[in-house]
Design an enzyme around this catalytic site. Structure first.
Site, mmCIF file in Angstrom:
data_model
loop_
_atom_site.group_PDB
_atom_site.id
_atom_site.type_symbol
_atom_site.label_atom_id
_atom_site.label_comp_id
_atom_site.label_asym_id
_atom_site.label_seq_id
_atom_site.Cartn_x
_atom_site.Cartn_y
_atom_site.Cartn_z
ATOM 1 N N GLU A 272 1.075 -1.293 0.005
ATOM 2 C CA GLU A 272 -0.183 0.086 -0.134
ATOM 3 C C GLU A 272 0.536 1.156 -0.426
ATOM 4 O O GLU A 272 0.436 2.075 0.448
ATOM 5 C CB GLU A 272 -0.593 0.496 1.755
ATOM 6 C CG GLU A 272 -0.555 -0.024 2.374
ATOM 7 C CD GLU A 272 0.049 -1.142 2.886
ATOM 8 O OE1 GLU A 272 0.194 -2.257 2.305
ATOM 9 O OE2 GLU A 272 0.078 -1.636 4.393
ATOM 10 N N HIS A 296 -7.826 -3.943 -1.451
ATOM 11 C CA HIS A 296 -7.352 -3.670 -0.032
ATOM 12 C C HIS A 296 -6.124 -2.977 0.180
ATOM 13 O O HIS A 296 -6.161 -2.685 1.189
ATOM 14 C CB HIS A 296 -6.350 -5.917 -0.186
ATOM 15 C CG HIS A 296 -5.799 -5.723 1.397
ATOM 16 N ND1 HIS A 296 -6.421 -6.464 2.483
ATOM 17 C CD2 HIS A 296 -4.006 -5.226 1.947
ATOM 18 C CE1 HIS A 296 -5.197 -6.462 3.657
ATOM 19 N NE2 HIS A 296 -4.305 -5.711 3.080
ATOM 20 N N GLU A 297 -5.505 -2.929 -0.878
ATOM 21 C CA GLU A 297 -4.165 -1.656 -1.299
ATOM 22 C C GLU A 297 -4.721 -0.291 -0.455
ATOM 23 O O GLU A 297 -4.893 0.623 0.136
ATOM 24 C CB GLU A 297 -2.854 -1.844 -1.986
ATOM 25 C CG GLU A 297 -2.717 -3.514 -1.833
ATOM 26 C CD GLU A 297 -2.003 -3.606 -0.529
ATOM 27 O OE1 GLU A 297 -1.390 -2.968 0.133
ATOM 28 O OE2 GLU A 297 -1.743 -5.341 -0.562
ATOM 29 N N HIS A 300 -6.339 0.538 2.461
ATOM 30 C CA HIS A 300 -5.046 0.540 3.212
ATOM 31 C C HIS A 300 -4.740 2.339 3.186
ATOM 32 O O HIS A 300 -4.381 3.129 4.498
ATOM 33 C CB HIS A 300 -3.401 0.276 2.862
ATOM 34 C CG HIS A 300 -3.563 -1.084 3.430
ATOM 35 N ND1 HIS A 300 -3.614 -1.230 5.276
ATOM 36 C CD2 HIS A 300 -2.575 -2.535 2.647
ATOM 37 C CE1 HIS A 300 -2.712 -3.005 5.116
ATOM 38 N NE2 HIS A 300 -3.178 -3.156 4.063
ATOM 39 N N GLU A 319 -4.257 -4.710 9.399
ATOM 40 C CA GLU A 319 -3.951 -5.878 8.046
ATOM 41 C C GLU A 319 -5.568 -5.906 8.479
ATOM 42 O O GLU A 319 -6.875 -6.647 7.370
ATOM 43 C CB GLU A 319 -3.371 -6.546 7.997
ATOM 44 C CG GLU A 319 -1.577 -6.342 7.888
ATOM 45 C CD GLU A 319 -2.195 -5.668 6.253
ATOM 46 O OE1 GLU A 319 -3.256 -6.227 5.229
ATOM 47 O OE2 GLU A 319 -1.194 -4.994 6.156
ATOM 48 N N ASP A 377 9.429 -9.614 9.597
ATOM 49 C CA ASP A 377 8.794 -10.745 8.599
ATOM 50 C C ASP A 377 8.572 -12.555 8.621
ATOM 51 O O ASP A 377 8.347 -12.824 8.235
ATOM 52 C CB ASP A 377 9.967 -10.678 8.016
ATOM 53 C CG ASP A 377 10.405 -10.233 6.898
ATOM 54 O OD1 ASP A 377 9.123 -9.109 7.004
ATOM 55 O OD2 ASP A 377 11.259 -9.337 6.164
ATOM 56 N N TYR A 385 -4.238 -11.121 9.682
ATOM 57 C CA TYR A 385 -5.249 -10.584 9.135
ATOM 58 C C TYR A 385 -6.542 -11.038 9.482
ATOM 59 O O TYR A 385 -7.426 -10.208 9.437
ATOM 60 C CB TYR A 385 -4.119 -10.514 7.357
ATOM 61 C CG TYR A 385 -3.637 -10.204 6.973
ATOM 62 C CD1 TYR A 385 -2.685 -11.033 7.627
ATOM 63 C CD2 TYR A 385 -4.330 -10.122 5.636
ATOM 64 C CE1 TYR A 385 -1.305 -9.768 6.475
ATOM 65 C CE2 TYR A 385 -2.426 -8.789 5.241
ATOM 66 C CZ TYR A 385 -1.529 -9.103 5.514
ATOM 67 O OH TYR A 385 -0.483 -8.267 5.044
HETATM 68 N N1 BES Z 1 0.625 -4.858 3.712
HETATM 69 C C1 BES Z 1 0.855 -5.557 3.571
HETATM 70 C C2 BES Z 1 1.814 -6.346 2.075
HETATM 71 C C3 BES Z 1 3.190 -6.636 3.671
HETATM 72 C C4 BES Z 1 2.519 -6.838 4.725
HETATM 73 C C5 BES Z 1 4.310 -6.311 3.317
HETATM 74 C C6 BES Z 1 4.050 -7.006 5.986
HETATM 75 C C7 BES Z 1 5.704 -6.347 4.338
HETATM 76 C C8 BES Z 1 5.171 -7.314 5.549
HETATM 77 C C9 BES Z 1 -0.347 -5.514 1.972
HETATM 78 O O1 BES Z 1 -1.302 -4.743 2.639
HETATM 79 C C10 BES Z 1 -1.000 -6.679 1.798
HETATM 80 O O2 BES Z 1 -1.709 -7.261 2.672
HETATM 81 N N2 BES Z 1 -0.725 -7.920 0.483
HETATM 82 C C11 BES Z 1 -1.336 -8.641 0.533
HETATM 83 C C12 BES Z 1 -2.735 -8.840 -0.140
HETATM 84 C C13 BES Z 1 -3.983 -8.938 0.457
HETATM 85 C C14 BES Z 1 -4.241 -9.491 1.610
HETATM 86 C C15 BES Z 1 -5.395 -8.543 -0.409
HETATM 87 C C16 BES Z 1 -0.710 -9.642 -0.079
HETATM 88 O O3 BES Z 1 0.675 -9.493 -0.257
HETATM 89 O O4 BES Z 1 -1.009 -10.671 -0.410
HETATM 90 ZN ZN ZN Z 2 -2.258 -5.528 3.802
#
Ligand code: BES
Ligand code: ZN
Length: 614
Positions: A272, A296-297, A300, A319, A377, A385
Site C-alpha cells: 500500500e 485491499h491496498e 489501506h 491489516e 518477517d 489479517y
Molecule cells: N501491507 C501488506 C503487505 C506486507 C505486509 C508487506 C507485511 C510486508 C510486510 C499488504 O497490504 C498486503 O496485505 N498484501 C496482501 C494482499 C491481500 C491480503 C489482498 C498480499 O501481499 O498477499
Molecule cells: Zn494489507
C-alpha cells in the site's frame, strides 16, 4: 522497566521525532546502489536532555553526517539481531524542546540491502532496461537510509531521485521540478508527500515504465508490454472501489491513487505505498478475478496509511481493519453481502492453516504478538489479517451495523496522521459507545473479553457464515470423493475464480487424496493445466502434488521460476519439498537471483537450507 512501545526500533524517538525527510538519491544501476544524501529534520522532545540522536540502520554505507550543517561525531554500533546497527550521532548542546535539528547524512546502499531488488534488463519482460524496486515494510527502510524506522513516527517527505529510467515513488509527482539529464547521471524526478507517513511507506521504483488511466484519479504504471492488459484488468472497477471506500469511511485524502504493476519477483500481492500501490503481476490474470488485492491496498489509504499501528506488535490494526474494509468494499460493489462472507470463509481457511503451521510457536497465533527480539518477517502470517478481521467483525455484529458504521469514520478521523496501539483502540471504541445514546449497549460492551481477544492463542470463535456462494463449491468437491466421478468442463463453467479456488481447497483437504488419474482428469476438465491465472494454477498444483502426480512437478518447478510472490512460492516449495526434495532444492538454487531478498531468506529457512526452519 517500562514497556517498550516499539521493540523493533533502536532509535531514541522519545527524545527526537522526525518531522520532514528529504531524500536526494541517484540510482546507479551499474553498481546496484543508491547514492546520495538524506536530510532528516528532527524535533527535540525534551529540553536539551538528549545529547545524541540514535537512528536505525542496516547494512547502509554512511560516509558523513552533518548536524545543522556542521560535521559531527557519529558512530555505527555493531548489529543487534534483526533490528540492525544503530547510528549514534552527537548533538553536543542538545536542543530546546520543539527546536528542529537538521541531520544531513551522506550514504550509499550496499549489496546486503534487504529493501531493494535490482533486476538486469534480461530479467525484465521487454529486456530493454534494468529495473529497481523497494519494499520497506516492515523494517527494511533502515537498509536504504538511517532513519527512525518505527511506524510510531510520521514525517512528510520530499523525493529527489535521479535515474536514467522513469521513477515512481510514494509521493505526488512534481513534473515542473523534474529536470533534464545534466551530467549523464539521469533525469531528476521529484515527488512530494505532504501527508506525514511512517518510514515503512517510503517507496521507489525505476525502469522502463509506461502508464495509462484507470480511473478519475488513477493511473496504472507498468512495463510497456504489460500496459494494455493491466489497464483492462483495473479500469472497470477502480472508481467503484474508491466510491465504495469513501462511502464507508470518508473522502480519500491523498490526491492520486495509482497502481504500479511490478515484475514477477515482487514478493507480495500488493503493498500500500501511498500514491502508488505496488502490485504483483499475478493480479493481471486477464479475467478481472484477482483484483480484490486492489480493494485491499486502497483500503489501506485509511487503515494503515492514515491511521497506523504504532509497532508491529499491533500490526492487526493495519491489516485486520483493512481486510474488514476490503470485504465491505467488495460486498458493496456486488451489492450482495454474501461476497463478504464468501471472502471471510476463504480467510478462515488461511487462518486455520497459519495456526496449524505455528503449532510449535503459538505466540505467533495471538492477535497481539510480542516482537521482542523478533524479525517481523518471521512473524508474518494470515493471523493478524484474519484474527484482526474477526475481531473487528465481532465488534460490528455486537453493536449492530448501523452503529458500527458511525464508529468507522469517527475512529479514522480521531487517529488520522497518528499511530496507536491496541489499548488505544479499545479506549476509542469504549469511549464512543459510552455516549448516552448508546446506553442500551452497556451490557454488551461489558461482555467483550479484550485481554482474551488480544492474547489468546489459536482460533477465535467462529461466526455463522452465509454459505450461499460456497455451497456449490463444496457440492462439487463432494462428488470428487467418489473415485469414479467423471468431470465435465460445465461443472465449473459458472464459477468465479474464487469459487474454483474454494473447490480446490476443499479437495486439497480430503483425508484421502485424489488418485493421480483423478487429479489429472480434474486438471484437464477444468482447464487448470492451461490456466494463466496463477492463483488457480498454484491451488491445482497443490492438489496434484498431494495426489503425487509426478507429471506436474516440472510445471511446479517452472512456475517457481516465473513468480516470486511469497503467497505462492513458499507453499509450493514446502509441498514440492515433501514429494521431490532434490527438485525443490535445485529449483531454489537455480532461481536464487530471481527471488527478492526477503523471499530468498524465508524460502531458505522453509527448506531447511540455513538455520532453523520456520
Ligand atoms: N501491507 C501488506 C503487505 C506486507 C505486509 C508487506 C507485511 C510486508 C510486510 C499488504 O497490504 C498486503 O496485505 N498484501 C496482501 C494482499 C491481500 C491480503 C489482498 C498480499 O501481499 O498477499
Ligand atoms: Zn494489507
Amino acid at each position: 522497566m517500562a514497556r517498550v512501545r516499539d521493540p523493533n526500533t533502536l532509535s531514541n524517538y522519545d527524545a527526537w521525532r522526525t518531522r520532514h525527510t528529504i531524500t536526494n538519491l541517484d540510482v546507479d544501476f551499474a553498481a546496484k546502489r543508491l547514492r546520495g544524501s538524506v536530510i532528516l529534520e528532527l524535533e527535540s522532545q525534551t529540553d536539551r536532555a538528549s545529547k545524541e540522536i540514535v537512528l536505525d540502520s542496516s547494512y547502509v554505507d554512511v560516509s558523513a553526517i552533518k548536524v545543522n550543517s556542521t560535521p559531527s561525531a557519529w558512530e555505527i554500533k555493531p548489529r543487534a539481531g534483526p533490528n540492525g546497527s544503530p547510528v549514534h550521532i552527537a548533538v553536543p548542546d542538545g536542543a530546546a524542546k520543539g527546536e528542529v535539528v537538521k541531520l544531513e547524512i551522506e550514504l550509499a546502499t550496499t549489496e546486503q540491502c534487504t529493501a531493494l531488488q535490482w533486476l538486469t534488463p534480461e530479467q525484465t519482460s521487454n529486456k530493454k532496461a534494468p529495473f529497481l524496486f523497494s519494499q520497506c515494510q516492515a523494517i527494511h527502510a533502515r537498509s536504504i537510509f538511517p532513519c527512525q524506522d518505527t511506524p510510531d513516527v510520521k514525517s512528510t517527505y520530499e523525493f529527489n531521485i535521479r535515474s536514467p529510467h522513469v521513477v515512481v515513488a510514494s509521493g505526488v509527482p512534481v513534473p515542473e521540478a523534474t529536470g533534464g539529464d545534466v551530467d549523464g547521471k539521469g533525469k531528476l524526478y521529484k515527488f512530494e508527500q505532504k501527508v506525514p507517513i511512517p518510514s515503512y511507506l517510503f517507496a521507489l521504483a525505476s525502469g522502463d515504465i509506461a502508464s495509462a488511466r484507470i480511473g478519475r484519479c488513477s493511473h496504472v504504471a507498468t512495463g510497456p508490454n504489460e500496459l494494455k492488459a493491466s489497464q483492462w484488468e483495473l479500469e472497470a472497477d477502480m472508481d467503484k472501489f474508491l466510491d465504495a471506500a469513501e462511502k464507508i469511511v470518508f473522502p480519500y485524502q491523498w490526491g492520486e491513487y495509482n497502481v504500479l504493476v511490478l515484475p514477477p519477483s515482487f514478493p507480495y500481492g500488493g503493498m500500500e505505498n501511498p500514491i502508488f500501490t505496488f502490485a504483483t503481476p499475478t493480479i493481471i490474470s486477464g479475467d478481472r478475478q484477482n483484483i480484490d488485492v486492489i480493494a485491499h491496498e486502497l483500503a489501506h489509504s485509511w487503515s494503515g496509511n492514515l491511521v497506523t499501528s504504532c509497532s508491529w506488535e499491533h500490526f492487526w490494526l493495519n491489516e485486520g481493519w483493512t481486510v474488514y474494509l476490503e470485504r465491505r468494499i467488495v460486498a458493496a460493489i456486488h451489492k450482495n453481502d454474501a461476497y463478504f462472507d464468501f471472502s471471510a470463509m476463504i480467510g478462515w481457511k488461511h487462518l486455520e492453516e497459519s495456526i496449524e503451521q505455528f503449532s510449535k510457536d503459538p505466540e505467533y497465533t495471538k492477535l497481539c504478538i510480542s516482537h521482542k527480539g523478533i524479525d517481523p518477517d518471521d512473524a508474518f502470517s494470515s493471523v493478524p489479517y484474519e484474527k484482526g478481521f474477526h475481531f473487528i467483525y465481532y465488534l460490528d455484529r455486537l453493536v449492530g451495523r448501523e452503529n458500527f458504521d458511525k464508529f468507522i469514520p469517527h475512529y479514522f478521523r480521531k487517529w488520522q496522521n497518528k499511530s496507536l496501539d491496541s489499548y488505544e483502540f479499545k479506549e476509542t471504541f469504549l469511549d464512543f459507545f459510552g455516549a448516552p445514546e448508546y446506553a442500551g449497549l452497556r451490557d454488551k460492551l461489558a461482555e467483550i473479553d479484550w485481554e482474551g481477544r488480544f492474547f489468546n492463542t489459536g482460533l477465535p470463535p467462529k461466526p455463522e457464515f452465509n454459505t450461499s456462494l460456497v455451497d456449490v463449491c463444496f457440492q462439487l468437491a463432494d462428488k470428487w470423493k467418489q473415485k469414479d466421478y467423471l468431470p465435465s468442463p460445465s461443472d465449473t463453467a459458472s464459477f468465479s475464480g474464487n469459487q474454483v479456488l474454494v473447490f480446490l481447497n476443499a479437495v486439497q483437504d480430503f483425508e484421502e487424496p485424489l488418485t493421480t488419474a483423478q487429479s489429472q482428469a480434474l486438471g484437464q476438465a477444468y482447464g487448470l493445466t492451461e490456466t494463466k491465472n496463477v492463483e488457480l494454477k498454484a491451488a491445482y498444483y497443490q492438489v496434484a502434488m498431494k495426489a503425487q502426480d509426478s507429471s506436474v512437478y516440472p510445471g511446479v518447478a517452472e512456475l517457481l521460476g516465473q513468480v516470486g510472490r511469497m503467497k505462492f512460492v513458499r507453499p509450493l516449495f514446502r509441498s514440492l519439498d515433501k514429494v521431490a526434495h532434490d527438485l525443490a532444492v535445485e529449483t531454489f538454487q537455480k532461481n536464487r537471483d530471481f527471488y527478492h531478498p526477503i523471499c530468498r531468506q524465508l524460502v531458505e529457512k522453509d527448506l531447511g537450507l540455513v538455520g532453523k526452519s520456520a
